[in-house]
Design a protein around this motif. Structure first.
Motif, PDB file in Angstrom:
ATOM      1  N   LEU A 264       0.565  -8.148  -9.507  1.00  0.00           N
ATOM      2  CA  LEU A 264       0.223  -9.496  -9.946  1.00  0.00           C
ATOM      3  C   LEU A 264      -0.577 -10.225  -8.868  1.00  0.00           C
ATOM      4  CD1 LEU A 264       0.773 -11.774 -12.118  1.00  0.00           C
ATOM      5  CD2 LEU A 264       2.718 -12.427 -10.664  1.00  0.00           C
ATOM      6  N   LEU A 265      -1.698 -10.797  -9.281  1.00  0.00           N
ATOM      7  CA  LEU A 265      -2.508 -11.636  -8.399  1.00  0.00           C
ATOM      8  C   LEU A 265      -2.244 -13.122  -8.612  1.00  0.00           C
ATOM      9  CD1 LEU A 265      -5.935  -9.797  -8.757  1.00  0.00           C
ATOM     10  CD2 LEU A 265      -4.606  -9.962  -6.644  1.00  0.00           C
ATOM     11  N   TRP A 266      -2.059 -13.494  -9.870  1.00  0.00           N
ATOM     12  CA  TRP A 266      -1.913 -14.918 -10.212  1.00  0.00           C
ATOM     13  C   TRP A 266      -0.966 -15.044 -11.386  1.00  0.00           C
ATOM     14  CZ3 TRP A 266      -2.975 -19.325  -7.873  1.00  0.00           C
ATOM     15  CH2 TRP A 266      -2.935 -20.505  -8.623  1.00  0.00           C
ATOM     16  N   ARG A 267       0.060 -15.894 -11.218  1.00  0.00           N
ATOM     17  CA  ARG A 267       1.035 -16.124 -12.272  1.00  0.00           C
ATOM     18  C   ARG A 267       0.721 -17.455 -12.931  1.00  0.00           C
ATOM     19  NH1 ARG A 267       6.255 -14.606 -13.902  1.00  0.00           N
ATOM     20  NH2 ARG A 267       7.639 -16.323 -14.514  1.00  0.00           N
ATOM     21  N   ALA A 268       0.337 -17.395 -14.197  1.00  0.00           N
ATOM     22  CA  ALA A 268       0.047 -18.622 -14.922  1.00  0.00           C
ATOM     23  C   ALA A 268       1.315 -19.474 -15.047  1.00  0.00           C
ATOM     24  CB  ALA A 268      -0.506 -18.286 -16.307  1.00  0.00           C
TER      25      ALA A 268
ATOM     26  N   ARG B 102      10.895  -3.468  -5.587  1.00  0.00           N
ATOM     27  CA  ARG B 102      10.408  -4.416  -4.578  1.00  0.00           C
ATOM     28  C   ARG B 102       9.431  -5.427  -5.152  1.00  0.00           C
ATOM     29  NH1 ARG B 102       9.410   0.103   0.232  1.00  0.00           N
ATOM     30  NH2 ARG B 102      11.628   0.573   0.585  1.00  0.00           N
ATOM     31  N   GLY B 103       9.812  -6.043  -6.241  1.00  0.00           N
ATOM     32  CA  GLY B 103       9.073  -7.195  -6.727  1.00  0.00           C
ATOM     33  C   GLY B 103       7.966  -6.920  -7.711  1.00  0.00           C
ATOM     34  N   GLY B 104       7.708  -5.666  -8.055  1.00  0.00           N
ATOM     35  CA  GLY B 104       6.678  -5.358  -9.034  1.00  0.00           C
ATOM     36  C   GLY B 104       7.205  -5.428 -10.460  1.00  0.00           C
ATOM     37  N   ASP B 105       6.317  -5.196 -11.415  1.00  0.00           N
ATOM     38  CA  ASP B 105       6.725  -5.231 -12.826  1.00  0.00           C
ATOM     39  C   ASP B 105       6.047  -4.076 -13.576  1.00  0.00           C
ATOM     40  OD1 ASP B 105       4.146  -6.180 -12.660  1.00  0.00           O
ATOM     41  OD2 ASP B 105       4.491  -7.994 -13.847  1.00  0.00           O
ATOM     42  N   PRO B 106       6.417  -2.832 -13.236  1.00  0.00           N
ATOM     43  CA  PRO B 106       5.742  -1.683 -13.850  1.00  0.00           C
ATOM     44  C   PRO B 106       5.894  -1.605 -15.363  1.00  0.00           C
ATOM     45  CG  PRO B 106       7.692  -0.987 -12.626  1.00  0.00           C
ATOM     46  CD  PRO B 106       7.456  -2.414 -12.277  1.00  0.00           C
ATOM     47  N   ASP B 107       6.882  -2.261 -15.927  1.00  0.00           N
ATOM     48  CA  ASP B 107       7.098  -2.212 -17.377  1.00  0.00           C
ATOM     49  C   ASP B 107       6.387  -3.334 -18.126  1.00  0.00           C
ATOM     50  OD1 ASP B 107       8.730   0.031 -17.070  1.00  0.00           O
ATOM     51  OD2 ASP B 107      10.527  -1.195 -16.768  1.00  0.00           O
ATOM     52  N   ARG B 108       5.633  -4.148 -17.431  1.00  0.00           N
ATOM     53  CA  ARG B 108       4.943  -5.263 -18.083  1.00  0.00           C
ATOM     54  C   ARG B 108       3.912  -4.744 -19.089  1.00  0.00           C
ATOM     55  NH1 ARG B 108       2.869 -10.611 -16.970  1.00  0.00           N
ATOM     56  NH2 ARG B 108       1.824 -11.187 -18.922  1.00  0.00           N
ATOM     57  N   ALA B 109       4.037  -5.202 -20.305  1.00  0.00           N
ATOM     58  CA  ALA B 109       3.095  -4.789 -21.354  1.00  0.00           C
ATOM     59  C   ALA B 109       1.723  -5.397 -21.103  1.00  0.00           C
ATOM     60  CB  ALA B 109       3.625  -5.227 -22.720  1.00  0.00           C
ATOM     61  N   GLY B 110       0.680  -4.657 -21.417  1.00  0.00           N
ATOM     62  CA  GLY B 110      -0.680  -5.153 -21.318  1.00  0.00           C
ATOM     63  C   GLY B 110      -1.396  -4.795 -20.038  1.00  0.00           C
ATOM     64  N   LYS B 111      -0.688  -4.218 -19.065  1.00  0.00           N
ATOM     65  CA  LYS B 111      -1.325  -3.819 -17.811  1.00  0.00           C
ATOM     66  C   LYS B 111      -2.076  -2.502 -17.999  1.00  0.00           C
ATOM     67  CE  LYS B 111       1.291  -4.001 -14.131  1.00  0.00           C
ATOM     68  NZ  LYS B 111       2.442  -3.957 -13.227  1.00  0.00           N
ATOM     69  N   ARG B 112      -3.135  -2.338 -17.245  1.00  0.00           N
ATOM     70  CA  ARG B 112      -3.899  -1.094 -17.316  1.00  0.00           C
ATOM     71  C   ARG B 112      -3.156   0.058 -16.666  1.00  0.00           C
ATOM     72  NH1 ARG B 112      -9.815  -3.603 -15.478  1.00  0.00           N
ATOM     73  NH2 ARG B 112     -10.110  -4.934 -17.340  1.00  0.00           N
TER      74      ARG B 112
ATOM     75  N   GLU C 131     -14.340 -12.111 -10.921  1.00  0.00           N
ATOM     76  CA  GLU C 131     -15.787 -12.059 -11.128  1.00  0.00           C
ATOM     77  C   GLU C 131     -16.361 -10.691 -10.796  1.00  0.00           C
ATOM     78  OE1 GLU C 131     -17.279 -15.105  -8.636  1.00  0.00           O
ATOM     79  OE2 GLU C 131     -16.365 -16.759  -9.789  1.00  0.00           O
ATOM     80  N   THR C 132     -15.776 -10.023  -9.798  1.00  0.00           N
ATOM     81  CA  THR C 132     -16.307  -8.730  -9.356  1.00  0.00           C
ATOM     82  C   THR C 132     -15.631  -7.542 -10.029  1.00  0.00           C
ATOM     83  OG1 THR C 132     -14.800  -8.853  -7.450  1.00  0.00           O
ATOM     84  CG2 THR C 132     -17.073  -9.606  -7.126  1.00  0.00           C
ATOM     85  N   GLY C 133     -14.757  -7.819 -10.974  1.00  0.00           N
ATOM     86  CA  GLY C 133     -14.185  -6.752 -11.780  1.00  0.00           C
ATOM     87  C   GLY C 133     -12.928  -6.108 -11.235  1.00  0.00           C
ATOM     88  N   TYR C 134     -12.378  -6.644 -10.148  1.00  0.00           N
ATOM     89  CA  TYR C 134     -11.149  -6.074  -9.595  1.00  0.00           C
ATOM     90  C   TYR C 134      -9.898  -6.691 -10.194  1.00  0.00           C
ATOM     91  CZ  TYR C 134     -13.964  -3.785  -6.023  1.00  0.00           C
ATOM     92  OH  TYR C 134     -14.880  -2.988  -5.370  1.00  0.00           O
ATOM     93  N   ALA C 135     -10.052  -7.817 -10.873  1.00  0.00           N
ATOM     94  CA  ALA C 135      -8.916  -8.492 -11.505  1.00  0.00           C
ATOM     95  C   ALA C 135      -9.157  -8.586 -12.999  1.00  0.00           C
ATOM     96  CB  ALA C 135      -8.722  -9.883 -10.908  1.00  0.00           C
ATOM     97  N   TYR C 136      -8.075  -8.506 -13.749  1.00  0.00           N
ATOM     98  CA  TYR C 136      -8.174  -8.628 -15.205  1.00  0.00           C
ATOM     99  C   TYR C 136      -6.992  -9.442 -15.705  1.00  0.00           C
ATOM    100  CZ  TYR C 136      -4.610  -4.918 -15.361  1.00  0.00           C
ATOM    101  OH  TYR C 136      -3.455  -4.180 -15.202  1.00  0.00           O
ATOM    102  N   SER C 137      -7.135  -9.995 -16.886  1.00  0.00           N
ATOM    103  CA  SER C 137      -6.111 -10.881 -17.440  1.00  0.00           C
ATOM    104  C   SER C 137      -5.186 -10.132 -18.386  1.00  0.00           C
ATOM    105  CB  SER C 137      -6.762 -12.061 -18.160  1.00  0.00           C
ATOM    106  OG  SER C 137      -7.551 -11.596 -19.238  1.00  0.00           O
ATOM    107  N   VAL C 138      -3.953 -10.590 -18.409  1.00  0.00           N
ATOM    108  CA  VAL C 138      -2.939 -10.076 -19.336  1.00  0.00           C
ATOM    109  C   VAL C 138      -2.396 -11.278 -20.111  1.00  0.00           C
ATOM    110  CG1 VAL C 138      -0.687  -8.968 -19.558  1.00  0.00           C
ATOM    111  CG2 VAL C 138      -2.336  -8.129 -17.866  1.00  0.00           C
ATOM    112  N   PRO C 139      -2.487 -11.256 -21.436  1.00  0.00           N
ATOM    113  CA  PRO C 139      -1.996 -12.381 -22.234  1.00  0.00           C
ATOM    114  C   PRO C 139      -0.534 -12.691 -21.935  1.00  0.00           C
ATOM    115  CG  PRO C 139      -3.277 -10.884 -23.586  1.00  0.00           C
ATOM    116  CD  PRO C 139      -3.085 -10.200 -22.268  1.00  0.00           C
ATOM    117  N   THR C 140      -0.242 -13.984 -21.845  1.00  0.00           N
ATOM    118  CA  THR C 140       1.093 -14.424 -21.465  1.00  0.00           C
ATOM    119  C   THR C 140       1.519 -15.535 -22.414  1.00  0.00           C
ATOM    120  OG1 THR C 140       0.460 -13.943 -19.178  1.00  0.00           O
ATOM    121  CG2 THR C 140       2.493 -15.185 -19.514  1.00  0.00           C
ATOM    122  N   PRO C 141       2.229 -15.204 -23.480  1.00  0.00           N
ATOM    123  CA  PRO C 141       2.518 -16.180 -24.545  1.00  0.00           C
ATOM    124  C   PRO C 141       3.279 -17.424 -24.077  1.00  0.00           C
ATOM    125  CG  PRO C 141       3.007 -13.941 -25.274  1.00  0.00           C
ATOM    126  CD  PRO C 141       2.743 -13.857 -23.812  1.00  0.00           C
ATOM    127  N   ASP C 142       4.164 -17.268 -23.070  1.00  0.00           N
ATOM    128  CA  ASP C 142       5.005 -18.408 -22.678  1.00  0.00           C
ATOM    129  C   ASP C 142       4.383 -19.245 -21.570  1.00  0.00           C
ATOM    130  OD1 ASP C 142       5.244 -16.389 -20.822  1.00  0.00           O
ATOM    131  OD2 ASP C 142       7.376 -16.714 -20.443  1.00  0.00           O
TER     132      ASP C 142
END
Length: 413
Positions: A210-214, A194-204, A146-157
């Motif tokens: 990651l904040l929330w995994r659908a 250490r658990g990140g995903d720097p190659d994830r497509a769609g990230k700014r 809501e405050t603009g610190y989080a954004y969504s990345v489409p996740t087809p699966d």
């Protein structure tokens, strides 16, 4: 969630000095309580998919020592610790071994409790399972969205989108890199390791965490204000620390492998949520190696607390072996570490029961032990002070026995 049984801690006459610790963020020694009578400590807990190894034990022992030193200085200590009882490594191990992930987590948490009790580690006031806090964490992520610190990345699966934290959105109390003091290339490498995903497509930004995994098929999920899914790693500690202790806390603690990205990103999340720093100081323990490599579950070169205990080791000797090294140093464990600690402990026990010597210097020994522990948890210096008293013929008074117990957690005979 239940923690573990607390060991008795004797009352010792007088008070020790306030401890000063090394703050990773500034590179300087600080009093993280800033003169307050309250000290708030948050230490990142285990991901419960394997036994407690010596690296874990050394970390929790270091912050146990800090808590003891604070109490000896007359401070009111509040301590919270989480356990990450849902995460990819846990799920992967459960799948590999063909067991339910919740059963695996429960069994390893119980083993961890028993190991902490054996080592006489003071339990946290709040021992918090992430699975008990999912809705609260989801609410925090929703606020960040809501405050603009989080954004969504489409996740087809999945049934919804993943949510990420925007590391380039400035906050009042945090900017990327302030705590880690690392260049971008290093941060990218550590993020991938250490658990990140720097190659994830769609990230700014590749560093956005990651904040929330659908929800995905076959994975644990919770129905929340965000829909179905589960939390990311860093946000869990930000929310639990803030909710249980209030921000800013005195110390955020953990192993040096948590400096980036975990503590860096946890600090960013906390600042975005509360417009407060996460902590006054970030304190980190060194890494322990065995057979030439850092002790690691992934490498399998583990020396476990339970294995040493099952082989007949006195838990006091394990504790003393770890206290004989500076908490912030990297070092290597050899079998001789335990043998040396056993001999030292035998000498201390004989000293405590001998009843001989002169008591004139006992107060000076107490002062030296307190001073060493208060100086950035210099437990090797405190151990050396006891050794000097033993060798110098100082009588072991009841006050000395109690102080060694209260500050070093070792009850000598």
């Amino acid at each position: 969630m239940r923690a573990w049984e607390a060991p008795s801690v004797p009352d010792v006459g007088g008070t020790g000095p306030r401890p000063v610790v090394h703050d990773t963020a500034t590179g300087k020694p600080v009093d993280p309580t800033r003169g307050d009578d309250r000290a708030a400590l948050y230490v990142c807990g285990i991901t419960p998919y394997d036994a407690t190894h010596l690296g874990h034990a050394a970390t929790y022992l270091a912050f146990d020592t800090l808590g003891r030193a604070w109490r000896d200085a007359g401070l009111d200590v509040e301590y919270a610790q989480n356990t990450t009882d849902v995460d990819d490594p846990l799920l992967e191990r459960a799948t590999r071994d063909g067991i339910d992930w919740q059963e695996l987590a429960a069994s390893q948490i119980d083993l961890f409790r028993r190991d902490m009790e054996a080592l006489r580690i003071l339990p946290p006031d709040d021992y918090v399972a992430v699975t008990d806090e999912v809705e609260r964490i989801a609410e925090a992520v929703a606020f960040l969205q809501e405050t603009g610190y989080a954004y969504s990345v489409p996740t087809p699966d999945s049934v919804g989108d993943d949510l990420y934290f925007d590391v380039n959105r400035p906050t009042e109390s945090w900017a990327l890199g302030d705590e880690s003091r690392m260049d971008r290339e290093t941060m990218l490498a550590l993020c991938a390791e250490r658990g990140g995903d720097p190659d994830r497509a769609g990230k700014r930004d590749p560093l956005d965490p990651l904040l929330w995994r659908a929800a995905r098929a076959g994975e644990p999920r919770w129905e929340t204000v965000l829909g179905e899914g589960r939390p990311g790693w860093h946000i869990e500690c930000s929310v639990i620390a803030g909710d249980r202790l209030g921000l800013p806390i005195s110390v955020q603690g953990g192993g040096s492998d948590l400096v980036f990205p975990h503590h860096e990103m946890s600090a960013g999340h906390a600042a975005a949520l509360a417009h407060q720093p996460l902590a006054h100081a970030y304190v980190h323990t060194g890494m322990i190696a065995y057979q030439g490599e850092k002790i690691s579950k992934s490498l399998g070169n583990l020396v476990t607390v339970r294995g040493l205990l099952d082989d007949g080791a006195d838990p006091r000797a394990i504790r003393l072996a770890l206290l004989s090294h500076r908490y912030s140093d990297d070092w290597e464990w050899f079998d001789a570490e335990l043998s040396s600690a056993i001999r030292r402990l035998a000498a201390w026990d004989s000293w405590a029961t001998a009843g001989a010597g002169h008591a004139d210097d006992a107060d000076d020994v107490i002062a030296r032990i307190r001073a060493r522990v208060a100086d950035d948890l210099d437990t090797p210096g405190a151990v050396a002070a006891v050794d000097t008293a033993v060798a110098g013929g100082t009588r072991c008074t009841p006050e000395l026995v109690d102080l060694v117990d209260a500050l070093l957690g070792i009850r000598i005979a």
